[in-house]
Design an enzyme around this catalytic site. Structure first.
Site, PDB file in Angstrom:
ATOM      1  N   GLU A 137       0.850  -1.190   0.000  1.00  9.42           N
ATOM      2  CA  GLU A 137       0.000   0.000   0.000  1.00  9.42           C
ATOM      3  C   GLU A 137       0.881   1.234   0.000  1.00  9.42           C
ATOM      4  OE1 GLU A 137      -3.193   0.112   2.895  1.00  9.42           O
ATOM      5  OE2 GLU A 137      -2.944   2.286   3.152  1.00  9.42           O
ATOM      6  N   GLU A 142      -2.358  11.298   3.572  1.00 13.92           N
ATOM      7  CA  GLU A 142      -3.360  11.046   4.594  1.00 13.92           C
ATOM      8  C   GLU A 142      -3.354  12.228   5.564  1.00 13.92           C
ATOM      9  OE1 GLU A 142      -4.114   6.614   5.868  1.00 13.92           O
ATOM     10  OE2 GLU A 142      -1.971   7.030   5.902  1.00 13.92           O
TER      11      GLU A 142
END
Length: 255
Positions: A137, A142
């Site tokens: 990932e 974020e």
């Protein structure tokens, strides 16, 4: 930004070259028109149940395509609370836009408020065969509303995932103000992160094996706005809704 039209027949991405640069533009979406380009994107909907309830993180939102729209040349993902339920949006390019290595750039404006968790990220296209975290990932951006002025640049691997050690927190005092550009340079040997042109993190693995660097195969994009969860919450400030996450454009180039 110059508008390009990638050709994407049956899930295969053809390379389009830019006349003004030596870099090849292999994907670009400026979110023009009045609806999401379904040649590139698919919706994810529901609460993840029964296989991945809470989307694996105890998230509280139910994803609904009605929370995804195109407005004034922007992708808009809106989170709302209706009754005692939270709704938001999530899209991905799985089986449509998948690529290996390149420079990924995205210009976006963050939503703010305690309990929000907007993200632009990537998963390995082999996830159906090897699962997560075997697929790898790459988190391009974020942000969690409970940590103002902070963005995360993270990688998840079989050797380190969840609360991964492959992560960098960057403090940017004005990150909540206006639009900012996030860039990730993904190569065979390392992954570099930039915010508004400033280098913030380089990931170099301890070993080049599947456990430490599962990033030598194609990946696809995900964009979403989560509510609550292990990382975004658990507390949620209900006074912040509706909240909107804006994406101006996203582009991938390869030299």
């Amino acid at each position: 930004m110059k508008k390009l039209q990638p050709i994407v027949p049956l899930g295969l991405l053809l390379i389009v070259t830019s006349c003004s640069s030596q870099a090849q533009v292999i994907f670009e979406d400026n979110f023009e028109g009045d609806q999401l380009n379904m040649e590139f994107w698919s919706y994810e909907e529901g609460d993840g149940c029964p296989n991945l309830c809470g989307w694996g993180n105890n998230e509280r939102q139910i994803y609904n395509r009605d929370c995804v729209s195109i407005e004034d040349g922007k992708l808009v993902i809106e989170a709302v609370k209706t009754g005692d339920k939270y709704f938001s949006g999530k899209i991905n390019t799985k089986d449509k836009i998948e690529f290996q290595y390149g420079t990924i750039e995205v210009r976006l404006k963050l939503p703010t408020g305690h309990g929000l968790w907007p993200a632009v990220w990537m998963l390995g296209a082999n996830i159906d065969e090897v699962g997560w975290p075997g697929s790898g990932e790459i988190d391009i951006m974020e942000y969690v509303g409970r940590e103002p002025h902070t963005v995360y640049s993270s990688l998840h691997t079989p050797a380190s995932h969840g609360e991964t050690e492959n992560s960098k927190k960057t403090i940017i005092e004005d990150i909540e103000e206006g639009y900012h550009t996030f860039k990730t340079v993904w190569t065979e040997d390392d992954i570099q992160y930039f915010v508004d042109g400033d280098h913030v993190y380089t990931f170099i693995p301890k070993a080049y094996d599947d456990a430490n660097y599962p990033f030598r195969h194609p990946f696809y994009f995900l964009i979403n706005l989560a509510v609550g969860g292990n990382f975004g919450g658990p507390e949620v400030d209900d006074t912040i809704f509706p909240a909107k996450f804006y994406i101006d454009w996203i582009k991938v180039t390869k030299n």
